[in-house]
Design an enzyme around this catalytic site. Structure first.
Site, short mmCIF file in Angstrom:
data_model
loop_
_atom_site.label_atom_id
_atom_site.label_comp_id
_atom_site.label_asym_id
_atom_site.label_seq_id
_atom_site.Cartn_x
_atom_site.Cartn_y
_atom_site.Cartn_z
N THR A 244 0.82 -1.21 0.00
CA THR A 244 0.00 0.00 0.00
C THR A 244 0.86 1.26 0.00
O THR A 244 2.07 1.22 0.24
CB THR A 244 -0.91 0.05 1.24
OG1 THR A 244 -0.08 0.25 2.40
CG2 THR A 244 -1.71 -1.24 1.40
N CYS A 245 0.20 2.41 -0.23
CA CYS A 245 0.90 3.70 -0.24
C CYS A 245 0.94 4.32 1.14
O CYS A 245 0.73 5.53 1.28
CB CYS A 245 0.21 4.64 -1.22
SG CYS A 245 0.43 4.11 -2.91
N ASP A 246 1.16 3.53 2.16
CA ASP A 246 1.24 4.05 3.52
C ASP A 246 2.67 3.82 4.00
O ASP A 246 3.20 2.71 3.90
CB ASP A 246 0.25 3.30 4.41
CG ASP A 246 0.24 3.85 5.83
OD1 ASP A 246 -0.79 4.44 6.21
OD2 ASP A 246 1.24 3.71 6.54
#
Ligand SMILES: *Cc1c(COP(=O)(O)O)cnc(C)c1O
Length: 394
Positions: free
Chosen positions: A340-342
């Site tokens: 994910t983009c976290d």
């Protein structure tokens, strides 16, 4: 080197799961639960603690087949919500085998549980005891005390439980309100690596029991909560060491009490220890990259991360053993991250994992010992990734 019986059984479980994955080729990431291992772990705990009531903590893995298997084996259940009650009942559990062990509950959830036949509750506050008296009249109640969970990988901190002094008052209040004050409950912290980690809390429970007995309130039960560990990269002491320590603690602290209190009914609520070792997560490598020409460590991005079910990698507390489809060749150090983009979706950067230099996008990475607190922690669709699917093999 010859392998222990336990190692051999785990190898058999992994072989059954691999066979399923090779034949069915389900989408990744996915969790596969080996049901014979769940039965085996439950049976092992029951044999090690034959006098103890075993309440499976459903939150560790609420897969209906797991709950059904345990109900059929005669296991009881620790639940935290109406939905977990419905699940247990639908899978064959009798309401008498269910403990509503979450001290944080709405009045209407108490009423719902009572309506479905649940008569055992855990509490830790005055408001909750009064709500139980109103919405679950005559039910049995255990009071949860705050404990020091030193030795635990996942301490429960101060969210649950109250001081022994307050618990004593609340047990008295329960009796005055028409409830049945059953005894003391606690949780010594999850993945408790010290077999003596229950001792101080058992001592507190015995003191409360002695105090109330002197006032004519006879408690019958002590609930030791969860905390029994599972094997990950690091192996905990054997189950027999825990059983011996816990049995000795109960005898030592309760043994000197008057006759009607000296051999309390003991409950335990294992979650992790029943399901962790039954589960394997198959993931796929999305990308292998370097951050600079001089950095020896590669970044391996998997199609599962912190939000897809690997919540317990936070702080790198739980380190799952890994196997890849390229095992056997030369290896090198890696950082392992999710898709994910976290920025927090990094699984391991301090734990020294070494993975094959040949590892490429599309290869498989299997996480072993992943049956507990994985699927039940996965988010619904963070960044559009679906929740972790679970399959069972028999
Ligand atoms: C989560 C929980 C458990 C299970 O803990 P494990 O460490 O997985 O054994 C038991 N009891 C209560 C009240 C819990 O909240």
């Amino acid at each position: 080197m010859t392998k222990s019986f336990a190692d051999q059984r785990l190898d058999e479980a992994t072989a059954r799961i691999r066979h399923f994955l090779d034949n069915e080729r389900p989408d990744t990431p996915c969790l596969v639960i080996d049901l014979p291992t769940v039965r085996d772990r439950f049976t092992a705990i029951r044999s090690a603690l034959p006098q103890v009531g075993i309440f499976y903590a459903v939150k560790a893995n609420p897969t209906p087949e797991v709950v059904g298997l345990l109900a059929a084996e005669g296991c009881s259940f620790d639940v935290a919500s109406p939905a977990e009650i419905d699940l247990c009942l639908a899978r064959g559990a009798a309401p008498e085998t269910i403990s509503y062990s979450n001290p944080i509950k709405k009045a209407r959830d108490i009423a719902y549980a009572y309506g479905r036949g649940v008569r055992l509750f855990v509490s830790d506050s005055e408001q909750d005891v009064l709500a139980l008296a109103e919405h679950a009249p005559g039910a049995s109640v255990l009071l949860r005390i705050l404990v020091n969970s030193k030795g635990s990988t996942y301490p429960f901190g101060k969210k649950f439980g109250c001081s022994p002094e307050m618990a004593t008052d609340l047990l008295r209040l329960a009796a005055e309100s028409g409830l049945v004050p059953l005894g003391v409950a606690f949780h010594a912290g999850s993945q408790q690596l010290d077999p003596n980690g229950w001792d101080a809390a058992i001592a507190d429970a015995a003191l409360i029991t002695a105090k109330l007995r002197a006032e004519g309130v006879a408690l019958t039960t002590v609930n030791l909560g969860g905390g029994l560990p599972a094997g990950y990269l690091e192996q905990p002491p054997p189950l027999s060491a825990y059983a011996a320590a816990i049995t000795a603690s109960v005898e030592r602290h309760f043994g000197g009490l008057p006759d009607d209190c000296r051999a309390p009914r003991v409950m335990i609520e294992p979650g992790r220890a029943i399901v962790a070792e039954s589960g394997l997560i198959r993931s796929e490598v999305v990308l292998v990259a370097r951050k600079s020409y001089s950095d020896e460590r590669r970044w391996v991005f998997l199609d599962i991360g912190r939000y897809g079910g690997l919540a317990e990698t936070e702080g790198e507390a739980i380190a799952y053993p890994l196997r890849t489809s390229r095992d056997g060749g030369p290896v090198g150090p890696v950082v392992i991250a999710g898709p994910t983009c976290d920025a927090d979706d990094v699984l391991y950067q301090n734990t020294c994992y070494q993975l094959p230099l040949e590892l490429r996008a599309g290869d498989h990475v299997d996480l072993l010992g992943a049956g507990a607190y994985t699927a039940s922690y996965s988010s619904v669709a963070f960044n559009g990734f679906p929740p972790l699917a679970t399959h069972c093999v028999r």
